[in-house]
Design a protein around this motif. Structure first.
Motif, PDB file in Angstrom:
ATOM      1  N   GLY A  30       0.804  -1.217   0.000  1.00  0.00           N
ATOM      2  CA  GLY A  30       0.000   0.000   0.000  1.00  0.00           C
ATOM      3  C   GLY A  30       0.835   1.264   0.000  1.00  0.00           C
ATOM      4  O   GLY A  30       1.927   1.296   0.573  1.00  0.00           O
ATOM      5  N   VAL A  31       0.306   2.295  -0.634  1.00  0.00           N
ATOM      6  CA  VAL A  31       1.029   3.568  -0.661  1.00  0.00           C
ATOM      7  C   VAL A  31       1.146   4.154   0.744  1.00  0.00           C
ATOM      8  O   VAL A  31       2.139   4.803   1.062  1.00  0.00           O
ATOM      9  CB  VAL A  31       0.394   4.589  -1.633  1.00  0.00           C
ATOM     10  N   ARG A  32       0.169   3.911   1.590  1.00  0.00           N
ATOM     11  CA  ARG A  32       0.247   4.412   2.971  1.00  0.00           C
ATOM     12  C   ARG A  32       1.424   3.754   3.698  1.00  0.00           C
ATOM     13  O   ARG A  32       2.176   4.421   4.404  1.00  0.00           O
ATOM     14  CB  ARG A  32      -1.057   4.157   3.712  1.00  0.00           C
ATOM     15  N   ALA A  33       1.605   2.445   3.512  1.00  0.00           N
ATOM     16  CA  ALA A  33       2.718   1.744   4.153  1.00  0.00           C
ATOM     17  C   ALA A  33       4.057   2.234   3.613  1.00  0.00           C
ATOM     18  O   ALA A  33       5.015   2.406   4.382  1.00  0.00           O
ATOM     19  CB  ALA A  33       2.580   0.240   3.940  1.00  0.00           C
ATOM     20  N   ILE A  34       4.126   2.463   2.318  1.00  0.00           N
ATOM     21  CA  ILE A  34       5.363   2.972   1.708  1.00  0.00           C
ATOM     22  C   ILE A  34       5.671   4.364   2.245  1.00  0.00           C
ATOM     23  O   ILE A  34       6.798   4.654   2.643  1.00  0.00           O
ATOM     24  CB  ILE A  34       5.256   2.978   0.167  1.00  0.00           C
ATOM     25  N   ALA A  35       4.671   5.228   2.269  1.00  0.00           N
ATOM     26  CA  ALA A  35       4.864   6.594   2.760  1.00  0.00           C
ATOM     27  C   ALA A  35       5.303   6.584   4.226  1.00  0.00           C
ATOM     28  O   ALA A  35       6.237   7.303   4.610  1.00  0.00           O
ATOM     29  CB  ALA A  35       3.585   7.409   2.590  1.00  0.00           C
ATOM     30  N   THR A  36       4.658   5.767   5.029  1.00  0.00           N
ATOM     31  CA  THR A  36       5.011   5.680   6.449  1.00  0.00           C
ATOM     32  C   THR A  36       6.452   5.212   6.611  1.00  0.00           C
ATOM     33  O   THR A  36       7.215   5.779   7.398  1.00  0.00           O
ATOM     34  CB  THR A  36       4.046   4.731   7.187  1.00  0.00           C
ATOM     35  N   ALA A  37       6.842   4.188   5.875  1.00  0.00           N
ATOM     36  CA  ALA A  37       8.214   3.675   5.951  1.00  0.00           C
ATOM     37  C   ALA A  37       9.230   4.727   5.513  1.00  0.00           C
ATOM     38  O   ALA A  37      10.354   4.755   6.014  1.00  0.00           O
ATOM     39  CB  ALA A  37       8.355   2.414   5.109  1.00  0.00           C
ATOM     40  N   ALA A  38       8.829   5.590   4.577  1.00  0.00           N
ATOM     41  CA  ALA A  38       9.723   6.646   4.086  1.00  0.00           C
ATOM     42  C   ALA A  38       9.703   7.876   4.982  1.00  0.00           C
ATOM     43  O   ALA A  38      10.509   8.792   4.798  1.00  0.00           O
ATOM     44  CB  ALA A  38       9.326   7.041   2.665  1.00  0.00           C
ATOM     45  N   GLY A  39       8.763   7.917   5.925  1.00  0.00           N
ATOM     46  CA  GLY A  39       8.671   9.066   6.821  1.00  0.00           C
ATOM     47  C   GLY A  39       8.036  10.284   6.182  1.00  0.00           C
ATOM     48  O   GLY A  39       8.358  11.414   6.540  1.00  0.00           O
ATOM     49  N   VAL A  40       7.137  10.043   5.228  1.00  0.00           N
ATOM     50  CA  VAL A  40       6.458  11.147   4.546  1.00  0.00           C
ATOM     51  C   VAL A  40       4.954  10.924   4.576  1.00  0.00           C
ATOM     52  O   VAL A  40       4.488   9.823   4.853  1.00  0.00           O
ATOM     53  CB  VAL A  40       6.923  11.307   3.076  1.00  0.00           C
ATOM     54  N   ALA A  41       4.206  11.958   4.251  1.00  0.00           N
ATOM     55  CA  ALA A  41       2.760  11.846   4.122  1.00  0.00           C
ATOM     56  C   ALA A  41       2.417  11.211   2.767  1.00  0.00           C
ATOM     57  O   ALA A  41       3.199  11.311   1.811  1.00  0.00           O
ATOM     58  CB  ALA A  41       2.109  13.226   4.212  1.00  0.00           C
ATOM     59  N   VAL A  42       1.270  10.569   2.709  1.00  0.00           N
ATOM     60  CA  VAL A  42       0.814   9.972   1.449  1.00  0.00           C
ATOM     61  C   VAL A  42       0.765  11.035   0.353  1.00  0.00           C
ATOM     62  O   VAL A  42       1.143  10.776  -0.790  1.00  0.00           O
ATOM     63  CB  VAL A  42      -0.556   9.291   1.632  1.00  0.00           C
TER      64      VAL A  42
END
Length: 71
Positions: A30-42
């Motif tokens: 999920g894009v939310r999981a990717i964004a969270t792992a990257a430390g950014v907002a969706v």
């Protein structure tokens, strides 16, 4: 105001998080999981890449590059 180097760092963090996420779960990551792992907002992910498919494309290109090393 964001600097060009900060934008590149943000893109790199998203790309590297996507490499890990897609490597673990495939395109279902999920894009939310990717964004969270990257430390950014969706929203930052979408502003940086435009779509989940574009994130996947960047992740695949980086993973295929022998010079790229995701930590």
């Amino acid at each position: 105001m964001r600097s060009a180097s900060n934008d590149l760092t943000t893109r790199a963090r998203i790309r590297d998080a996507a490499i890990r996420a897609f490597g673990e779960t495939g395109f279902t990551a999920g894009v939310r999981a990717i964004a969270t792992a990257a430390g950014v907002a969706v929203q930052t992910l979408y502003l940086s890449f435009g779509s989940k498919a574009a994130v996947l494309e960047a992740a695949l290109a980086a993973a295929a590059d022998p010079a790229h090393r995701a930590d």
